[in-house]
Design a protein around this motif. Structure first.
Motif, PDB file in Angstrom:
ATOM      1  N   LEU A 476       0.840  -1.196   0.000  1.00 14.43           N
ATOM      2  CA  LEU A 476       0.000   0.000   0.000  1.00 14.43           C
ATOM      3  C   LEU A 476       0.876   1.247   0.000  1.00 14.43           C
ATOM      4  O   LEU A 476       1.846   1.329   0.748  1.00 14.43           O
ATOM      5  CB  LEU A 476      -0.916   0.001   1.223  1.00 14.43           C
ATOM      6  N   ILE A 477       0.519   2.201  -0.845  1.00 13.81           N
ATOM      7  CA  ILE A 477       1.234   3.482  -0.904  1.00 13.81           C
ATOM      8  C   ILE A 477       0.211   4.598  -0.722  1.00 13.81           C
ATOM      9  O   ILE A 477      -0.835   4.599  -1.368  1.00 13.81           O
ATOM     10  CB  ILE A 477       1.976   3.644  -2.243  1.00 13.81           C
ATOM     11  N   LYS A 478       0.491   5.527   0.199  1.00 15.14           N
ATOM     12  CA  LYS A 478      -0.404   6.663   0.418  1.00 15.14           C
ATOM     13  C   LYS A 478       0.364   7.960   0.220  1.00 15.14           C
ATOM     14  O   LYS A 478       1.533   8.081   0.585  1.00 15.14           O
ATOM     15  CB  LYS A 478      -1.030   6.605   1.807  1.00 15.14           C
ATOM     16  N   ILE A 479      -0.312   8.923  -0.386  1.00 14.64           N
ATOM     17  CA  ILE A 479       0.261  10.252  -0.614  1.00 14.64           C
ATOM     18  C   ILE A 479      -0.737  11.244  -0.039  1.00 14.64           C
ATOM     19  O   ILE A 479      -1.855  11.379  -0.554  1.00 14.64           O
ATOM     20  CB  ILE A 479       0.502  10.507  -2.111  1.00 14.64           C
ATOM     21  N   GLU A 480      -0.344  11.945   1.028  1.00 17.35           N
ATOM     22  CA  GLU A 480      -1.276  12.811   1.739  1.00 17.35           C
ATOM     23  C   GLU A 480      -1.421  14.171   1.085  1.00 17.35           C
ATOM     24  O   GLU A 480      -2.395  14.879   1.350  1.00 17.35           O
ATOM     25  CB  GLU A 480      -0.838  12.956   3.197  1.00 17.35           C
ATOM     26  N   ASN A 481      -0.481  14.552   0.225  1.00 19.83           N
ATOM     27  CA  ASN A 481      -0.588  15.843  -0.458  1.00 19.83           C
ATOM     28  C   ASN A 481      -0.091  15.673  -1.890  1.00 19.83           C
ATOM     29  O   ASN A 481       1.111  15.576  -2.136  1.00 19.83           O
ATOM     30  CB  ASN A 481       0.215  16.917   0.274  1.00 19.83           C
ATOM     31  N   LEU A 482      -1.040  15.633  -2.830  1.00 18.84           N
ATOM     32  CA  LEU A 482      -0.693  15.402  -4.229  1.00 18.84           C
ATOM     33  C   LEU A 482      -0.179  16.654  -4.934  1.00 18.84           C
ATOM     34  O   LEU A 482       0.269  16.577  -6.078  1.00 18.84           O
ATOM     35  CB  LEU A 482      -1.930  14.873  -4.981  1.00 18.84           C
ATOM     36  N   GLU A 483      -0.233  17.782  -4.263  1.00 18.97           N
ATOM     37  CA  GLU A 483       0.164  19.039  -4.895  1.00 18.97           C
ATOM     38  C   GLU A 483       1.612  19.006  -5.360  1.00 18.97           C
ATOM     39  O   GLU A 483       1.978  19.604  -6.373  1.00 18.97           O
ATOM     40  CB  GLU A 483      -0.055  20.190  -3.910  1.00 18.97           C
ATOM     41  N   TYR A 484       2.443  18.282  -4.618  1.00 15.58           N
ATOM     42  CA  TYR A 484       3.876  18.273  -4.932  1.00 15.58           C
ATOM     43  C   TYR A 484       4.300  17.029  -5.710  1.00 15.58           C
ATOM     44  O   TYR A 484       5.482  16.740  -5.827  1.00 15.58           O
ATOM     45  CB  TYR A 484       4.680  18.375  -3.629  1.00 15.58           C
ATOM     46  N   GLN A 485       3.321  16.268  -6.224  1.00  9.99           N
ATOM     47  CA  GLN A 485       3.646  15.042  -6.957  1.00  9.99           C
ATOM     48  C   GLN A 485       3.562  15.314  -8.454  1.00  9.99           C
ATOM     49  O   GLN A 485       2.504  15.185  -9.076  1.00  9.99           O
ATOM     50  CB  GLN A 485       2.669  13.918  -6.558  1.00  9.99           C
ATOM     51  N   CYS A 502      -5.467  13.808  -1.770  1.00  8.24           N
ATOM     52  CA  CYS A 502      -4.689  12.655  -1.302  1.00  8.24           C
ATOM     53  C   CYS A 502      -5.010  11.407  -2.118  1.00  8.24           C
ATOM     54  O   CYS A 502      -6.063  11.314  -2.765  1.00  8.24           O
ATOM     55  CB  CYS A 502      -4.913  12.403   0.191  1.00  8.24           C
ATOM     56  N   TYR A 503      -4.089  10.443  -2.051  1.00 11.09           N
ATOM     57  CA  TYR A 503      -4.137   9.242  -2.903  1.00 11.09           C
ATOM     58  C   TYR A 503      -3.728   8.021  -2.075  1.00 11.09           C
ATOM     59  O   TYR A 503      -2.823   8.082  -1.247  1.00 11.09           O
ATOM     60  CB  TYR A 503      -3.169   9.433  -4.074  1.00 11.09           C
ATOM     61  N   PHE A 504      -4.433   6.918  -2.309  1.00  6.97           N
ATOM     62  CA  PHE A 504      -4.064   5.628  -1.734  1.00  6.97           C
ATOM     63  C   PHE A 504      -4.092   4.592  -2.855  1.00  6.97           C
ATOM     64  O   PHE A 504      -5.048   4.531  -3.640  1.00  6.97           O
ATOM     65  CB  PHE A 504      -5.052   5.191  -0.642  1.00  6.97           C
ATOM     66  N   GLY A 505      -3.056   3.797  -2.936  1.00 10.54           N
ATOM     67  CA  GLY A 505      -3.004   2.700  -3.901  1.00 10.54           C
ATOM     68  C   GLY A 505      -2.639   1.411  -3.193  1.00 10.54           C
ATOM     69  O   GLY A 505      -1.718   1.383  -2.370  1.00 10.54           O
ATOM     70  N   LEU A 520      -7.623   4.916  -4.452  1.00 11.93           N
ATOM     71  CA  LEU A 520      -8.593   5.747  -3.751  1.00 11.93           C
ATOM     72  C   LEU A 520      -8.144   7.197  -3.839  1.00 11.93           C
ATOM     73  O   LEU A 520      -6.947   7.496  -3.703  1.00 11.93           O
ATOM     74  CB  LEU A 520      -8.705   5.348  -2.275  1.00 11.93           C
ATOM     75  N   PHE A 521      -9.106   8.121  -4.055  1.00  8.92           N
ATOM     76  CA  PHE A 521      -8.807   9.543  -4.153  1.00  8.92           C
ATOM     77  C   PHE A 521      -9.764  10.316  -3.243  1.00  8.92           C
ATOM     78  O   PHE A 521     -10.939   9.952  -3.114  1.00  8.92           O
ATOM     79  CB  PHE A 521      -8.977  10.043  -5.592  1.00  8.92           C
ATOM     80  N   HIS A 522      -9.241  11.409  -2.635  1.00 11.69           N
ATOM     81  CA  HIS A 522     -10.090  12.247  -1.778  1.00 11.69           C
ATOM     82  C   HIS A 522      -9.723  13.704  -2.009  1.00 11.69           C
ATOM     83  O   HIS A 522      -8.551  14.036  -2.231  1.00 11.69           O
ATOM     84  CB  HIS A 522      -9.894  11.867  -0.308  1.00 11.69           C
ATOM     85  N   ARG A 523     -10.759  14.572  -1.938  1.00  8.70           N
ATOM     86  CA  ARG A 523     -10.543  15.972  -2.288  1.00  8.70           C
ATOM     87  C   ARG A 523     -10.224  16.856  -1.084  1.00  8.70           C
ATOM     88  O   ARG A 523     -10.073  18.073  -1.242  1.00  8.70           O
ATOM     89  CB  ARG A 523     -11.755  16.503  -3.046  1.00  8.70           C
ATOM     90  N   VAL A 524     -10.192  16.262   0.110  1.00  9.45           N
ATOM     91  CA  VAL A 524      -9.744  16.972   1.310  1.00  9.45           C
ATOM     92  C   VAL A 524      -8.759  16.060   2.032  1.00  9.45           C
ATOM     93  O   VAL A 524      -8.735  14.851   1.784  1.00  9.45           O
ATOM     94  CB  VAL A 524     -10.932  17.326   2.241  1.00  9.45           C
ATOM     95  N   PRO A 525      -7.927  16.602   2.933  1.00  9.51           N
ATOM     96  CA  PRO A 525      -6.962  15.746   3.638  1.00  9.51           C
ATOM     97  C   PRO A 525      -7.649  14.599   4.366  1.00  9.51           C
ATOM     98  O   PRO A 525      -8.729  14.756   4.936  1.00  9.51           O
ATOM     99  CB  PRO A 525      -6.281  16.719   4.616  1.00  9.51           C
ATOM    100  N   LEU A 526      -7.017  13.456   4.341  1.00  8.36           N
ATOM    101  CA  LEU A 526      -7.570  12.251   4.960  1.00  8.36           C
ATOM    102  C   LEU A 526      -6.481  11.619   5.825  1.00  8.36           C
ATOM    103  O   LEU A 526      -5.367  11.383   5.357  1.00  8.36           O
ATOM    104  CB  LEU A 526      -8.023  11.263   3.876  1.00  8.36           C
ATOM    105  N   HIS A 527      -6.810  11.352   7.093  1.00  7.59           N
ATOM    106  CA  HIS A 527      -5.840  10.765   8.019  1.00  7.59           C
ATOM    107  C   HIS A 527      -6.412   9.439   8.527  1.00  7.59           C
ATOM    108  O   HIS A 527      -7.095   9.405   9.561  1.00  7.59           O
ATOM    109  CB  HIS A 527      -5.556  11.724   9.179  1.00  7.59           C
ATOM    110  N   PRO A 528      -6.162   8.354   7.834  1.00  2.47           N
ATOM    111  CA  PRO A 528      -6.789   7.076   8.189  1.00  2.47           C
ATOM    112  C   PRO A 528      -6.206   6.474   9.465  1.00  2.47           C
ATOM    113  O   PRO A 528      -5.021   6.619   9.752  1.00  2.47           O
ATOM    114  CB  PRO A 528      -6.479   6.193   6.983  1.00  2.47           C
TER     115      PRO A 528
END
Length: 747
Positions: A476-485, A502-505, A520-528
């Motif tokens: 599993l790979i998670k990216i909490e801020n896609l702005e810098y990707q 944010c992104y989860f794969g 998985l994609f979300h339009r606000v920050p997500l802290h699982p």
């Protein structure tokens, strides 16, 4: 359409099995069956596929019902076992029932067969439902064993099935001592039968019940508990058991009682029980808090405005209207119920608070003060939320399992799974990319929640995409801020249109093989939290299983198509061989086959029958292989004896093709195409609709082609003469309705 029923016959007589099959079909079942007559065959069939019912003769040449029963018991499968025999006596039948058979019927007397099957199928389903419910209760008991509150599970008869460590600590009974005993007997909850019935009724209506009880510890000492009970139900809504979360509120109760007697004892009890006290002066609109109350609300005595507005400003916005109404009831002198609300502590932590109290009235009956208490119930609330969440997760997995088991359409299954992913994990969008191993690309397969169709164009070659990183690293790979990707070109394009943050794969792995990835994609920050991530991995496992199953099914379908083409080529080869033997009819077989298919379409036969119609047409004269050459190739007219030989060719064809299982449904044309509507045909002299429809259709095109073809003993008829003959034979040789359809097709 009958009810589906999978039956395993333990029977050496094919005729007896056929009689039973017909009886099952007569009473409304659509039967899938196999017949075995040895212990080896039975063991193999129990492993090979699932069965709903076993119908067994008592005595077979190499096998018998008691042996079959022992094999079934050893398999640990719950399958109803009914003995059907006419050769054993009552004493033997009773012994068989004692050995584990579910019923005994006499061969030929099947009046009880339908009721017996329905009864046993219901019994099996009830046992399975109970087993699933018991397993579910045990699972939750294990899950909750570390919670500080007592978690107690019971069956529908209120017998204890789970008892966690906190229950041992609170009540003084060990788990081993209480398992299987009545809950009322252990806790002595002081509920009479009427109160128990009322509690069950409330649970039936709302699925949960909160109350306060006085229980007894093992040593007889009373313990006050706040009891929150949830009813567990099966798929039909029938209650199968209960789970109660009991919080020991003895200290709180004692604090309430001593508050009336002594303020000092109240303060001490608050400190011990972490319960805050407060009072509200209705005339002055001022609040007074105890030290514990300030700690619970996480406010400073000097900074907090001690007014109702200051109190309301602490409350979570969505709970604000309820609190306003609660204070309004107090001001009007209406005794309020307990109030539950949420607050954010200064460190950002969300806490659940419960308040309760009583109104004090003046001598004139005017409400002047409210005195109450407050308690932080966050742990209990989180426990309740966790229980419900786990139940929802189990329900979700069950729904996905059902989709996988009942449908082979991969697109449907993946969309069902994605719908549950978005609902349970609360994300804006999700998709599944499947691995194309030949081209080494990840391709879009399904997606939900996207604002545009850009994701549907996803076809990612091996490279620096996040999707390929998930697949290659198999984690599993998670990216909490896609702005810098910016190193993923496709994702960068997607972000400009979708505004994801944010992104989860997660990789989809089945049997060690990468099938694709779930994104998985979300339009606000997500802290699982950890449970969220665990459930995501579980759903990924379900997706991988679904993809693997669908792939296996597609491969099986492809194999079946190739096998069908091989069958067709073989059969067409047989027909050509027949034409080579009887050169005067060369080309006749292919012509009548094509014409027969056209007539079947005109007549409105289902497409599912066309393959068997084609095979039957190609093989309609296969029986002529049994006719001697001197008769078949004779240029002149046949003698009466020779005609007797010639008329046997439909029977020869039937005998030749009957042993070939895949041609069984194609036998009507080879066997019956020389039968006549008026009953004068051969080989069996069938009359009107006794003749299979396919044979009635083929009879017309067979005669038509024969009349329109040259023969050594006559030239071909003209089209008009052949049409006149077909019309004239309607109701004699041919089915009138078939003639009407044929003429419509020709003209």
């Amino acid at each position: 359409m009958g009810k589906p029923l999978r039956v395993l016959f333990v029977e050496d007589s094919e005729d007896d099995a056929e009689l039973l099959l017909r009886e099952l079909q007569r009473i409304g079942y659509e039967v899938e069956f196999e017949r075995v007559e040895t212990d080896v065959a039975m063991r193999a069939m129990l492993i090979e596929r699932p069965w709903d019912l076993i119908l067994s003769d008592y005595t077979l040449p190499k096998f018998n019902a008691p042996q079959a029963l022992e094999i079934l018991k050893a398999s640990r499968l719950e399958i109803p076992f009914i003995i059907i025999s006419g050769t054993i006596g009552e004493e033997t039948a009773v012994a068989a029932l004692k050995a584990g058979a579910d019923d005994f019927l006499v061969k030929g007397k099947y009046a009880r067969l339908g009721p017996a099957i329905e009864r046993e199928l219901r019994e099996v389903e009830l046992r399975r439902d109970r087993k699933r419910a018991e397993e579910q209760i045990k699972y939750h008991a294990r899950l909750l064993r570390h919670i500080n509150d007592a978690v107690i599970a019971t069956d529908d008869q209120i017998r204890i099935t789970a008892w966690n460590r906190a229950a041992e600590r609170i009540y003084g009974w060990t788990t081993a001592e209480v398992m299987g005993r009545s809950l009322d007997e252990v806790l002595r909850g002081q509920l009479n039968q009427e109160q128990q019935a009322q509690a069950k009724e409330l649970l039936q209506e709302s699925s949960s019940l909160r109350s306060e009880r006085i229980h007894a510890k093992r040593n007889g000492q009373p313990v006050y508990v706040e009891e929150n009970t949830i009813a567990l139900t099966d798929q039909r809504g029938v209650i199968t058991g209960y789970v109660s979360v009991n919080r020991d509120i003895t200290e709180r109760k004692q604090a309430e009682e001593t508050m009336r007697e002594n303020e000092r004892l109240l303060s001490e009890s608050q400190s011990i029980g972490h319960v805050g006290s407060w009072s509200y002066n209705l005339v002055m609109d001022s609040l007074q808090y105890s030290d514990e109350m300030y700690r619970i609300l996480d406010v400073s005595p000097r900074e907090f405005p001690h007014t109702s507005e200051g109190f309301l400003n602490l409350i979570y916005p969505s709970d604000h209207p309820v609190a306003v109404q609660w204070l309004g009831d107090i001001r009007t002198g209406r005794q309020p119920r307990e109030l539950e609300f949420r607050i954010f502590r200064k460190n950002g932590e969300l806490r659940y608070i419960q308040c309760r109290g009583a109104i004090i009235f003046s001598s004139t009956g005017k409400p002047v003060r409210f005195t109450g208490m407050a308690q932080d119930i966050t742990e209990r609330k989180l426990a309740e939320i966790q229980i419900r969440q786990q139940i929802e997760h189990l329900s979700t997995l069950r729904k996905i399992d059902q989709a996988i088991a009942s449908n082979s359409d991969l697109h449907f299954i993946l969309n069902t799974l994605l719908s549950e992913v978005r609902t349970q994990l609360q994300v804006d969008a999700a998709d599944i990319l499947l691995l194309n191993p030949e081209e080494q690309v990840l391709e879009y397969a399904a997606g939900q929640g996207f604002r545009t169709h850009a994701i549907e164009m996803a076809r990612l070659p091996v490279g620096k995409s996040h999707a390929w990183r998930v697949a290659q690293e198999r984690r599993l790979i998670k990216i909490e801020n896609l702005e810098y990707q910016s190193d993923d070109p496709f994702l960068s394009t997607l972000l400009t249109e979708e505004n994801f943050v944010c992104y989860f794969g997660v990789p989809l792995i089945a049997k060690g093989k990468i099938e694709g990835i779930l994104e998985l994609f979300h339009r606000v920050p997500l802290h699982p939290y950890s449970e969220w991530l665990d459930f995501l991995n579980t759903l990924a496992g379900q997706a991988a299983i679904a993809i693997e199953n669908a792939t296996l099914f597609e491969n099986l379908q492809q194999t079946n198509r190739e096998l069908s083409r091989a069958y067709d080529a073989t059969i067409e080869g047989w027909s050509r061989a027949l034409d080579l033997r009887d050169r005067e009819t060369e080309g006749h077989t292919l012509r009548v086959t094509q014409m027969m298919l056209n007539l079947a379409r005109t007549f409105g036969l289902p497409k599912e029958q066309f393959l068997n119609i084609r095979w039957g047409s190609l093989l309609h004269d296969i029986g002529k292989m049994g006719v001697p050459d001197h008769i078949l190739l004779k240029p002149g007219e046949l003698t009466d004896e020779e005609w007797v030989q010639m008329k046997r060719h439909p029977q020869y064809g039937y005998d030749l093709l009957k042993p070939i299982a895949f041609l069984t449904a194609a036998l009507d044309i080879p066997y019956c195409h020389h039968e006549k509507w008026d009953g004068t045909g051969y080989p069996r002299g069938l009359h009107s609709k006794e003749i299979p429809l396919a044979a009635r259709l083929f009879a017309v095109v067979d005669v038509w082609d024969a009349l329109r073809s040259d023969r050594p003993y006559r030239p071909a008829w003209s089209e008009q003469a052949a049409l006149d003959y077909i019309r004239e034979q309607a109701g004699k040789h041919f089915d009138p309705q078939v003639v009407e359809a044929f003429l419509k097709m020709i003209e």
